[in-house]
Write an enzyme that holds these catalytic residues in place. Sequence first.
Site, short mmCIF file in Angstrom:
data_model
loop_
_atom_site.label_atom_id
_atom_site.label_comp_id
_atom_site.label_asym_id
_atom_site.label_seq_id
_atom_site.Cartn_x
_atom_site.Cartn_y
_atom_site.Cartn_z
N LYS A 32 0.83 -1.21 0.00
CA LYS A 32 0.00 0.00 0.00
C LYS A 32 0.86 1.25 0.00
O LYS A 32 0.65 2.17 -0.79
CB LYS A 32 -0.92 -0.02 1.22
N ARG A 101 -3.12 3.01 8.52
CA ARG A 101 -3.47 1.81 7.75
C ARG A 101 -2.31 0.83 7.70
O ARG A 101 -1.18 1.22 7.46
CB ARG A 101 -3.79 2.20 6.30
N GLY A 110 -7.90 -7.08 4.49
CA GLY A 110 -8.75 -7.10 5.68
C GLY A 110 -8.19 -7.89 6.84
O GLY A 110 -8.86 -8.06 7.85
N MET A 112 -5.47 -7.24 8.66
CA MET A 112 -4.82 -6.47 9.72
C MET A 112 -5.63 -5.19 9.98
O MET A 112 -6.63 -4.94 9.34
CB MET A 112 -3.38 -6.16 9.33
N ARG A 345 -3.47 -1.69 -6.22
CA ARG A 345 -2.65 -2.91 -6.11
C ARG A 345 -3.08 -3.86 -7.20
O ARG A 345 -4.19 -3.72 -7.74
CB ARG A 345 -2.82 -3.55 -4.74
N HIS A 468 -16.14 -8.65 1.01
CA HIS A 468 -15.05 -9.45 1.59
C HIS A 468 -15.16 -10.91 1.18
O HIS A 468 -14.18 -11.53 0.75
CB HIS A 468 -15.12 -9.30 3.12
N SER A 800 11.88 -45.41 -18.93
CA SER A 800 10.80 -44.62 -18.36
C SER A 800 10.84 -44.84 -16.85
O SER A 800 10.75 -45.97 -16.39
CB SER A 800 9.45 -45.06 -18.93
N CYS A 868 6.88 -41.95 -15.76
CA CYS A 868 5.45 -42.26 -15.83
C CYS A 868 4.85 -42.53 -14.45
O CYS A 868 3.69 -42.89 -14.33
CB CYS A 868 5.19 -43.43 -16.78
N TYR A 888 10.62 -36.27 -21.83
CA TYR A 888 9.20 -35.97 -21.61
C TYR A 888 8.79 -36.39 -20.20
O TYR A 888 9.53 -37.10 -19.50
CB TYR A 888 8.32 -36.71 -22.64
C1 PEP Z 1 5.56 -46.77 -11.20
O1 PEP Z 1 5.98 -47.68 -10.49
O2 PEP Z 1 5.92 -45.59 -11.09
C2 PEP Z 1 4.59 -47.06 -12.25
C3 PEP Z 1 4.19 -46.11 -13.08
O3 PEP Z 1 4.08 -48.30 -12.30
P1 PEP Z 1 2.91 -48.82 -11.36
O4 PEP Z 1 2.39 -47.65 -10.61
O5 PEP Z 1 1.94 -49.44 -12.27
O6 PEP Z 1 3.66 -49.80 -10.52
#
Ligand code: PEP
Length: 919
Positions: A32, A101, A110, A112, A345, A468, A800, A868, A888
């Site tokens: 403020k 203030r 609101g 304080m 603000r 509010h 993965s 994954c 990814y």
């Molecule tokens: C994992 O283990 O991370 C996986 C994706 O396989 P699940 O969860 O099926 O064991």
Amino acid sequence: MAEKWVYLFDEVSEAEKYAGSWDGVRGLLGGKGSGLADMARAGVPVPAGFTVTTEACNAFRESGNFPGGMWDQSLTALREVEKQTGKKFGDPSNPLLVSCRSGAKFSMPGMMNTILNIGLNDQTAEGLAKLTGNPRFVYDAYRRLVEMFGTTVFNLDDEVFEHPMAEYKSKKGYKNDTEMTAEDWQALVATFKELFRQHVGSDFPLDVYKQLELATKAVFESWNGKRARDYRKATNISDDLGTAVNIVSMVFGNMGFDSGTGVAFTRDPSTGEPKMMGDYLLNAQGEDVVAGIRNADPVARMAETMPEVYKQFMDIAGRLEKHYKDMQDVEFTIERGRLWMLQTRNGKRTAKATVKIAVDMANEGLISREEAVLRVSPENVDALLHPQFDEAAKQEAERAGRLFGKGVNASPGAAVGQAYFDADMAEKMAKEKKQDTIMVRPFTKPDDVHGMIASKGVLTSEGGATSHAAVVARQFGIPCVVGASAIRIDLERREMTAGDVTVKEGDWISVDGTTGQVYVGQIPTSAPTLDEQTELLTLLTWADEIAAREGLRKAPEGWPTRGLQVWANADYPQDARRARSYGAVGIGLCRTEHMFFEPERLPIVQKMILADTSEERTKQLDLLLPSQRSDFDGLFEAMDGYPVIIRLIDPPLHEFMPDEEALLEEVITMRVKGQKDGLAEKEHLLAAIRGLHESNPMMGLRGVRLSIAMPEIVEMQVRAIFEAAADCTKRGVVVRPEVMIPLTGTVKELEWIQPRLERIASAVMGEKGVQFDYKFGTMIEIPRACVTAAEVAGLAQFFSFGTNDLTQMTFGYSRDDAERNFLVTYVEQGILPVNPFQTLDRDGVGKLMQWAITEGRKTRPDLEVGICGEHGGDPDSIEWCHLIGNNYVSCSPFRVPIARLAAAHVGLKHSGTSIAEDK
Ligand code: PEP
Ligand code: MG
């Protein structure tokens, strides 16, 4: 030089020099204070004043006293304000009044204290009444000062003053405050002073300097008030920052009907539409608008009532938005036709508005696309994919007469819960009884925030879109309807009524914060589709463009230099289609065993498991082959052109069999009743299930181990994958199958199984007469696979990370039991910073991943790497995947948009830096 604790609004450049940056100024003077000073510098009309720094607050909090020199500096600054305004503090002939203030670095609306009208006592009030010829306004202001002093400086209940005032009004037969006369207010001042004496135990301070001193202390102390602490906890604001105190010369919105006060947002904070939205009240002061106690007029009406002021206001608001490059939340007061800006603000807004404003501002050229992407948080995207009410179910509820009321759609989203009429109850029932609660109040105050945060939704019968309740709900993404004025709330009987329908405490209601409707009972909700959210789609496209930039990461030959792609975990074609529509560019995990659980397939699977010979097993698998093939066919078609990773069977076989205990009970019952029919089969089944029993099934015969023990299953799966891929190719679908072998611990396992499967792949392509690219790879879920990744990558063309299992195996925590048994305590006790099954443990699991990538790519520089496990949709874990060189991340379809945004954020955050190799 003595330490400087106080800055006049026109000393902002000095503050900047001391603090080193604008962020530093915000830290020193608060949002403020820095905003007011910055506005003054830009030539916007702000009342004269000064700011006592957050450093002074922190020094006060440490010692309990004002730091040396602070009070003198305040008095010197006050003299300067007197000069600028031509008024004198405590002088009855021309009194200066000030407000005191609070204002921390981050806005805590609101939470304080603020005290207005400081400088009024019996003499200055009389003087001011003479001077203005408006005793009504003066005594109204005076009673407000006594009341605010009682409630904020001395923590008295609002009731102490509100009750007697309501009684006074009803005795006089008044409905509104505007009917009160000068004499009435004067009488109330006397009553309030007496109440003050009774409850506080001392007289209301008539010494104006004492007033200023106590008010300053009270603001400092309010930093540590319960509601401020709760709010900081909920919003991750540090407790160490402290609040600044702004002493601002008062301008009055209650000097008659050419005066007023208002709050406005430069764009709609609910939808993000680029139109001014706000409310103002004529002849009113400060908090009257925000509290929603009297119904205010929309700011647009000022165009008719005060066209000049309106024009000036719109011009200033536009300038402020351009200056700060963001939607502004402004407070203003009009004193006898003259406009004063009291605050600006960056406005709080809903997730929907956040996205729309960011995209619009980028399109308007006010900010860059990168900035727009950065302004939207993964949580915002999450909120936008939250459930909405089923339109058909709502219409049906309406036909059935269950529409209870309608108010202002203050914060979008659907909330279904049990109604509770105060914050404590709403919080208690939510936390202790695990109920979904809706907090219902006539209007809310800062003390109610804990109940709002604990609730699924909020409903008020009074107040408007800037009340509010509305502001807080929007900030926390809680669906909220305000000002549902047809609903009568009876706080004593703990019920609410509209027409002849009464809802009692604990009854279910459904609140639609998107439309403002409230229903009795529970209405089903459904997830919104992304297609309808044009701005979000645009923003995510920008996010993808950022993440796709080559050179975003610096890396050795073969490693990815663009940012992360986002793939999805999907087992069925419909999930894959959703994932694709949400922007996934590959399937990172299809768990094939889910397909075995289909009711018509499970008996065949069980027979296959129970088979005594390989021939018998193959016979059953042949029956499964066509359905597996059609599953994969659907997946490839849905992901036409994109890679699809199919994981071969993973879980221990007992998961496909009937429950051992239930079966045992059946067998015993049959034996006891002497039922012979079918008993032998059941006994055989029971023996087989017992044969499959393992003490630690998650570490037992599963994953690649199962494939080696019973290769027929995965041989059938690979045949199904390649037959489907070949059929699709013939139909013109572009397939990129990747076969994933789970739970590898040593390369020898791959050496045993992979060549057999590759032979089947080649055979099928030969039979079908088509060729396409494919890969064989493995899941990395066992620490040994990470450590020996260089060898594993000799066969595996991709890795993965199955971080669910990898976390389990690295910590040695059972993923099925740890949360319920000890993880919560571990997090509470600080043994673990967070639940490692939700957010990757960078120091342990993360290091293993980093090692695995570096080693793996030594053998195979273009090794494709993904994740994954559940962590693939978690922004913090996504950052780690970016830093160590994943290609990814793969997550559930619903999290794909969140991951896309997170991938862009980390790309921007670490733009141009080298991937961290493990050396
Ligand atoms: C994992 O283990 O991370 C996986 C994706 O396989 P699940 O969860 O099926 O064991
Ligand atoms: Mg796993």
